[in-house]
Design an enzyme around this catalytic site. Structure first.
Site, short mmCIF file in Angstrom:
data_model
loop_
_atom_site.label_atom_id
_atom_site.label_comp_id
_atom_site.label_asym_id
_atom_site.label_seq_id
_atom_site.Cartn_x
_atom_site.Cartn_y
_atom_site.Cartn_z
N GLY A 169 0.81 -1.21 0.00
CA GLY A 169 0.00 0.00 0.00
C GLY A 169 0.84 1.25 0.00
CG ASP A 187 -7.27 -0.86 4.28
OD1 ASP A 187 -7.89 -1.87 4.64
OD2 ASP A 187 -6.29 -0.39 4.88
CB ALA A 239 -26.13 -2.11 6.36
#
Length: 315
Positions: free
Chosen positions: A101, A128, A188
């Site tokens: 990353g 991520d 959700a």
């Protein structure tokens, strides 16, 4: 060419198929690939071996990284940078492929300043999805599918027992792509993200409102990992004490970083690997590969220090 390769920072599904493709394609084009085990620390400690296509057949289907990874905070010091540079020089490495990353790319740039003849090419590997300039990073799709499978099972129970509230915390540090994706898939009621700050009382109000509006089944709220202090647990305690609501918390944790890479991560790994080898061959200097607007591109590695702007349209 003699090329070194490392996986650095947190592991991500997609690292292994990318490594396998680098090794296979690299040898096919006449390059020697040296793998350093354990990231930058492995370079400093001279833990390396020549990698061959014969050993990577099963790497395409494996999560994690077969050459191991790790963090090396000492790389911030010039003495550690010089040690890494010395080992690369000793092995006559002409280019270093860095799978990781933004932090890994910044570390590679620091080594390049000590060893300017070394070419650095980065490949974004992190669940991520937070590398500046790239709409996609290797590992994100697998982590999202792991999360989705988990939610599917949780919702079977939740829809069988009315009135429960479920808080689910994903990995992703301060980046909310994983949590927001579940909300966008309709799994959700809402997501709590660092990119869209929400006070504790607002979260509680939204939970109560969702319970009033939903006549059957349960309520699901996603939380991004944030500072690692599990904010969802604290808020759940407040709701239980104040309203006597049956509320459950699930923290996905490191299991979300594992698992066999999805077909998409395997295909994307192949694309990233191919562009990385091409970059070394064509004289592209100190860049990392990004996937942007549907195509692979190069970006100067100095940009890795920039913060990626959260954009759920590019999930």
């Amino acid at each position: 060419m003699k090329l070194g390769v490392i996986t650095s920072g947190g592991d991500a599904p997609g690292m292994n198929p990318c490594l396998a493709q680098i090794i296979r394609e690299g040898q096919k084009r006449g390059h020697e690939i040296i793998g350093f085990e354990g990231g930058f620390r492995g370079i400093a400690e001279n833990r390396c071996r020549k990698l061959s296509p014969e050993e990577v057949t099963l790497w395409y289907q494996r999560g994690g990284t077969c050459i191991k990874t790790g963090r090396f905070p000492e790389l911030e010091k010039e003495s550690a940078q010089k040690k890494v540079a010395e080992q690369l020089r000793a092995h006559r490495i002409e280019g270093l492929l860095v799978l990781g990353g933004d932090g890994s790319f910044k570390g590679a740039l620091a080594v390049h300043r000590i060893f300017p003849e070394l070419n650095i090419i980065g490949i974004p590997c992190t669940i991520d999805n937070n590398v500046y300039g790239s709409d996609y990073t290797l590992g994100f799709d697998t982590a999202l599918n792991t999360q989705t499978t988990y939610l599917d099972g949780l919702m079977d129970t939740g829809e069988s027992l009315d009135g429960r509230v479920f808080f689910i915390e994903t990995l992703g540090a301060y980046d909310g792509y994983l949590a927001q994706s579940t909300y966008l898939m309709g799994m959700a009621e809402f997501a709590v993200l660092d990119e869209m700050p929400m006070e504790e009382e607002e979260i509680i109000r939204k939970v109560l409102q969702a319970r009033e509006e939903k006549r059957s089944g349960s309520i699901y709220v996603m939380f991004s990992e944030s500072d690692g202090k599990h904010r969802c647990l604290r808020i759940a305690d407040v709701i239980r004490d104040r309203y006597n609501i049956n509320i459950k918390c699930s923290i996905l944790g490191f299991s979300q970083r594992g698992n066999a890479p999805t077909a998409r991560d395997r295909l994307m790994a192949s694309g990233f690997a191919d562009r990385a080898i091409r970059a070394m061959e064509t004289g592209v200097k100190n860049q990392y590969i990004v996937y942007r607007k549907g195509e692979f591109q190069y970006m100067d590695i100095s940009n890795a220090s920039k913060k990626k702007v959260f954009d759920w349209h590019h999930i």
